[in-house]
Design a protein around this motif. Sequence first.
Motif, short mmCIF file in Angstrom:
data_model
loop_
_atom_site.label_atom_id
_atom_site.label_comp_id
_atom_site.label_asym_id
_atom_site.label_seq_id
_atom_site.Cartn_x
_atom_site.Cartn_y
_atom_site.Cartn_z
N SER A 143 0.94 -1.13 -0.09
CA SER A 143 -0.13 0.23 -0.03
C SER A 143 0.94 1.39 -0.10
N LYS A 144 0.30 2.24 -0.41
CA LYS A 144 1.14 3.64 -0.81
C LYS A 144 0.15 4.59 -0.52
N PHE A 145 0.64 5.76 0.01
CA PHE A 145 -0.08 6.97 0.52
C PHE A 145 0.59 8.20 0.14
N THR A 146 0.33 9.23 -0.37
CA THR A 146 0.78 10.44 -0.61
C THR A 146 -0.02 11.55 -0.16
N PHE A 147 0.35 12.34 0.59
CA PHE A 147 -0.11 13.47 1.48
C PHE A 147 0.31 14.86 0.89
N TYR A 148 -0.59 15.63 0.32
CA TYR A 148 -0.11 17.11 -0.24
C TYR A 148 -0.25 18.01 0.67
#
Length: 240
Positions: free
Chosen positions: A112-117
Amino acid sequence: PDKTKVTMFPDGSTTETPLDGSKITRLPDGTTKKTLPDGTKVIMWANGATKETRPDGSKIAKMPDGTVVETDKQGTEVTCRPDGSRVTFNKDGTKLTELADGTKMESKADGSKFTFYKDGAKVETRPDGVKITTHKDGTITETRKDGSKLTTWPDGVVKETATDGTKTTTRPDGTKTVTKAPPGGAAMAGLKVPPAPTKEEAGMVKARDTLAKSALNGRLEEVLGKRAKAPSVEPAEPKE
């Protein structure tokens, strides 16, 4: 008086042994290795890079470009680069990348991957291939592996797009609107079907396609840079 013992070897290297118990080895290529009284080992290369290994297993390495890599005794590795980015590797397989612009990217051992801007947007990619994008306005888009989509707006409107292009919009009051995809599926949505080409036109199209394929095959692939880069956030589709 200095009673440091110096031993010189035929290959040009030397070893110094001071009375404090430390040991210094100098190699012909400019590399210097030190063992301190407490057991700490230090290596200094001619290009300016250094590496220090402490008795507890922790390490710190400094590169000529200013990059610093620290590893604690638990095995967590933190890399700080001159561009302001920071990458952390944990023993459990997780990786956290923090960019100078405030973007954070996290990947886990399960895939799983997460990107927070910085603006509040978020992208989550699950191990099964499902991608969930949360836009800064609160709109959430779920893109499934089969190409279908589910979009939910902050006001409660929900639109589901099937693999064949059929769209079902459900409003908070329970009313539904179904828009069927035209023959040919989603790729034909909103397009007018042109008349069949003449024999002469068909020959021109075939020649043009042949040239296009030749040009494509000769194109060099873009080489990706090593620096971390956050993926872009795809725009939310209109409610219709």
